[in-house]
Design a protein around this motif. Structure first.
Motif, PDB file in Angstrom:
ATOM      1  N   GLU A  68       0.854  -1.186   0.000  1.00  0.00           N
ATOM      2  CA  GLU A  68       0.000   0.000   0.000  1.00  0.00           C
ATOM      3  C   GLU A  68       0.892   1.240   0.000  1.00  0.00           C
ATOM      4  N   ARG A  78      -0.682   9.294  -0.582  1.00  0.00           N
ATOM      5  CA  ARG A  78      -1.901   8.978  -1.320  1.00  0.00           C
ATOM      6  C   ARG A  78      -2.001   9.789  -2.613  1.00  0.00           C
ATOM      7  N   GLN A  94      -2.123   2.854   7.476  1.00  0.00           N
ATOM      8  CA  GLN A  94      -2.610   2.050   6.369  1.00  0.00           C
ATOM      9  C   GLN A  94      -3.817   1.219   6.803  1.00  0.00           C
TER      10      GLN A  94
END
Length: 327
Positions: free
Chosen positions: A105, A109, A223
């Motif tokens: 991940e 972002r 996360q």
């Protein structure tokens, strides 16, 4: 009679003494020693017409890198066609086979990094911003080069170098319309040390600006699996170290005129620093950290607030992003 050996020795001594004199007189050139070439600063992978992946070495030991994505985003419903910075991943180099994601991940972002401007028209604020993630920005020109050599963005290829230069020119439109409001230049210089970004806004008509956010950084707080990525923040002019480890609508983290901020994770080793300089310096310059989202801490730098920009007026924002993982 002088022996041959003595003659050669005397010749070497005379030659050594004469070379500096002749060089000063410009009669001969002394070849310079070539230092050993340093290792490439960044690895670059392009996906034809869509994305540039940049791999920057981390401070953390081993083959740890940051993968930074510069992606072309298109959406005709939002009048969007532009390149912008998106995600950042913690990756590991696997020999010549490439890089592998370590966490599954991103650590930054895909929200807007560069520019989001809210306008008002006839006394009413527009429903949303113009620029970047918010749309109403259309590409007019783009070019890139690595160490002075043109990078063909229409091809998929891999290369390495010390400096990537990337330049985009676009036009920004009043949200929800086809009426142009500003020309926008983004010029990136990316090295192993980080990302330097020059932005230039040229206002086309007189325009009422409500907010102008340049730049931003949507760094992950935690996360989906609960792994903490960032939990501490500091900013220039304030000795306090803020706890940003959780969603908090009441904690006010920010200040007027702040131009340097650092955010990091004590366990993850992830660290990000943002430094910005503005021209001109307008009233309303400020920084704040939004902690409303359950997953990320977003850093916002306001160029100004509630300002009447004149036709032909030019704004410049110089930003340095320094991202790293330290263990």
């Amino acid at each position: 009679m002088e022996t041959e050996r003595n003659f050669r020795n005397r010749y070497r001594i005379m030659k050594a003494a004469l070379i500096p004199i002749l060089a000063v007189l410009g009669l001969i050139a002394i070849p310079l020693c070539r230092a050993e070439e340093p290792a490439p600063g960044i690895f670059i992978s392009t996906t034809a017409g869509r994305q540039i992946d940049l791999y920057l070495k981390c401070t953390a030991p081993g083959d740890r890198y940051l993968r930074i994505c510069l992606r072309r985003m298109t959406d005709s419903s939002k009048r969007m066609d532009l390149w912008r910075l998106t995600r950042v991943f913690d990756v590991e180099r696997r020999g010549d086979s490439g890089f592998a994601d370590r966490l599954g991940e991103e650590i930054v972002r895909p929200g807007e990094w560069e520019c989001a401007i809210r306008l008002s028209e006839e006394g009413r604020r527009t429903e949303d911003d113009m620029g970047g993630f918010h749309g109403y920005e259309l590409l007019s020109e783009v070019k890139a080069e690595v160490d002075g050599k043109r990078l063909d963005l229409s091809r998929s290829e891999r290369c390495s170098g010390r400096v990537l230069l990337f330049e985009q020119r676009s036009v920004m439109y009043l949200h929800g319309t086809d009426r142009p409001r500003a020309k926008h230049l983004k010029r990136y210089r990316i090295t192993a040390k980080g990302i330097e970004l020059l932005q230039r806004i040229e206002w086309l008509p007189d325009t009422r600006v409500e907010t102008a956010r340049m730049p931003m950084l949507p760094v992950v707080r935690s996360q989906r699996n609960g792994r903490q990525i960032t939990d501490r923040l500091s900013m220039e002019g304030d000795p306090e170290e803020y706890d940003v480890s959780r969603t908090d609508r009441n904690l006010k983290v920010g200040g007027d005129g702040v131009e340097h901020v650092k955010i990091w994770g004590r366990e993850s080793g992830v660290t990000a620093e943002v430094t910005v300089r503005y021209e001109p310096e307008l009233p309303g310059r400020r920084f704040f950290c939004s902690m409303y989202s359950p997953n990320y801490n977003k850093l916002y730098f306001d160029f100004c607030r509630q300002y009447a920009a004149k036709k032909g007026e030019i704004w410049k924002a110089n930003t340095i992003f320094k991202l790293d993982i330290i263990e």
